[in-house]
Scaffold this active site. Structure first.
Site, mmCIF file in Angstrom:
data_model
loop_
_atom_site.group_PDB
_atom_site.id
_atom_site.type_symbol
_atom_site.label_atom_id
_atom_site.label_comp_id
_atom_site.label_asym_id
_atom_site.label_seq_id
_atom_site.Cartn_x
_atom_site.Cartn_y
_atom_site.Cartn_z
ATOM 1 N N HIS A 177 27.528 20.162 -62.831
ATOM 2 C CA HIS A 177 27.375 19.853 -64.252
ATOM 3 C C HIS A 177 26.087 19.056 -64.434
ATOM 4 O O HIS A 177 25.466 18.622 -63.455
ATOM 5 C CB HIS A 177 28.579 19.101 -64.844
ATOM 6 C CG HIS A 177 28.795 17.723 -64.309
ATOM 7 N ND1 HIS A 177 29.522 17.469 -63.165
ATOM 8 C CD2 HIS A 177 28.392 16.501 -64.767
ATOM 9 C CE1 HIS A 177 29.564 16.169 -62.943
ATOM 10 N NE2 HIS A 177 28.881 15.549 -63.897
ATOM 11 N N HIS A 212 24.745 16.032 -65.104
ATOM 12 C CA HIS A 212 24.565 14.592 -65.050
ATOM 13 C C HIS A 212 23.671 14.294 -63.859
ATOM 14 O O HIS A 212 23.598 15.092 -62.912
ATOM 15 C CB HIS A 212 25.903 13.863 -64.911
ATOM 16 C CG HIS A 212 26.631 13.676 -66.205
ATOM 17 N ND1 HIS A 212 27.960 13.302 -66.265
ATOM 18 C CD2 HIS A 212 26.217 13.797 -67.495
ATOM 19 C CE1 HIS A 212 28.336 13.203 -67.543
ATOM 20 N NE2 HIS A 212 27.307 13.502 -68.296
ATOM 21 N N ASP A 228 23.869 12.527 -61.280
ATOM 22 C CA ASP A 228 24.439 12.508 -59.928
ATOM 23 C C ASP A 228 24.671 13.911 -59.388
ATOM 24 O O ASP A 228 25.049 14.076 -58.223
ATOM 25 C CB ASP A 228 25.742 11.700 -59.885
ATOM 26 C CG ASP A 228 26.772 12.147 -60.911
ATOM 27 O OD1 ASP A 228 26.411 12.839 -61.865
ATOM 28 O OD2 ASP A 228 27.954 11.775 -60.758
ATOM 29 N N HIS A 254 35.518 16.360 -67.888
ATOM 30 C CA HIS A 254 34.521 15.288 -67.731
ATOM 31 C C HIS A 254 33.297 15.585 -68.588
ATOM 32 O O HIS A 254 32.695 14.679 -69.166
ATOM 33 C CB HIS A 254 34.152 15.168 -66.253
ATOM 34 C CG HIS A 254 33.024 14.227 -65.983
ATOM 35 N ND1 HIS A 254 33.122 12.865 -66.161
ATOM 36 C CD2 HIS A 254 31.752 14.463 -65.555
ATOM 37 C CE1 HIS A 254 31.975 12.295 -65.849
ATOM 38 N NE2 HIS A 254 31.124 13.240 -65.481
ATOM 39 N N ASN A 279 32.940 7.259 -66.362
ATOM 40 C CA ASN A 279 32.051 7.666 -67.450
ATOM 41 C C ASN A 279 32.680 8.801 -68.261
ATOM 42 O O ASN A 279 32.828 9.916 -67.771
ATOM 43 C CB ASN A 279 30.710 8.116 -66.867
ATOM 44 C CG ASN A 279 29.745 8.603 -67.931
ATOM 45 O OD1 ASN A 279 29.942 8.375 -69.126
ATOM 46 N ND2 ASN A 279 28.697 9.282 -67.503
#
Length: 249
Positions: free
Chosen positions: A101, A103, A105, A164, A195
């Site tokens: 995804h 993000h 990280d 998420h 988050n």
């Protein structure tokens, strides 16, 4: 009469030292078996150093990574360490990196991967979101549910629905019965949802249930952060979602 200024200076320097961030931990690689490893890099969230997990998959045709290291647009050292570890220890080329995804990280190290000649792939939505965040776009080639084979190792990428984020996918290794849940799945050691700025909290429960239906035979589930283990991570995520919903009514 100089004692007070000297004491003030000492206190000031002590306070300054305490505000300096601790050195970021280095890459850690942990074998799950002789073909699959967890790569763990560290980033900062809410002033804490947080571990982030991805996979290294060894095949007869080279290495497949799941997620880059936790990097930023200005610092891709984690992904550089990851690629160097593969070169030094597995001595095979990295053929591909699947990002789960958009993000930092997961996609923060795309530029480092590209620099090393690694193909980075994702769903179309993750590619779009990566660009909006200012990162390089991965190749938007993954359908919502697809299985492909690299070096005789089947790899399934599955979009279970929003959770998420609106674009989170999981990666399933059927031969190993290993599920990489990414940040969509919470570790059994997690006390909260982390988050949720881009989360769909209403749909996340349904999406987790779809993953349980599809991959309930998993022997190991690797969440995006913290410790990993068996499928209790999926049930634990449901419990955390229920607690979060109750606390925010």
């Amino acid at each position: 009469m100089r004692i007070l200024p000297l004491l003030f200076l000492a206190a000031l320097l002590t306070g300054f030292a305490r505000t300096q961030p601790a050195p970021k931990p280095k890459l850690v690689v942990t074998p799950l078996n002789d073909r699959v490893y967890v790569h763990t890099t560290y980033g900062v969230y809410q002033n804490n150093s947080i571990p982030s997990n991805g996979l290294i998959i060894k095949t007869s045709d080279g290495i497949v990574l799941v997620d880059t290291g936790w990097d930023t647009k200005d610092d891709t050292d984690n992904s550089r360490q990851l690629l160097q570890w593969v070169a030094d220890n597995l001595r095979q080329p990295v053929r591909m990196c699947i990002v789960t995804h958009a993000h930092e990280d997961r996609v923060g190290g795309i530029s480092e991967m590209r620099k090393a000649g690694v193909r980075v792939i994702s769903t179309p939505l993750t590619a779009q979101k990566s660009v909006k965040l200012g990162y390089d776009a991965p190749e938007s080639v993954l359908p919502n549910d697809t299985t492909f084979t690299v070096g005789q190792v089947p790899i399934r990428c599955y979009f279970p629905g929003e959770g998420h984020t609106s674009d989170n996918i999981v990666v399933w290794l059927p031969n190993e019965q290993i599920l990489h849940g990414g940040c969509f799945v919470k570790s059994v050691g997690a006390f909260g949802m982390g988050n949720v700025a881009d989360a769909n909290l209403n749909e996340w429960v349904n999406s987790i249930r779809r993953v349980k239906t599809q991959f309930g035979t998993a022997k190991i589930v690797v969440p995006g952060h913290d410790e990993w283990g068996d499928t209790r991570s999926l049930e634990h995520t449901l419990q955390l979602l229920s607690k979060h919903a109750a606390a925010n009514r």
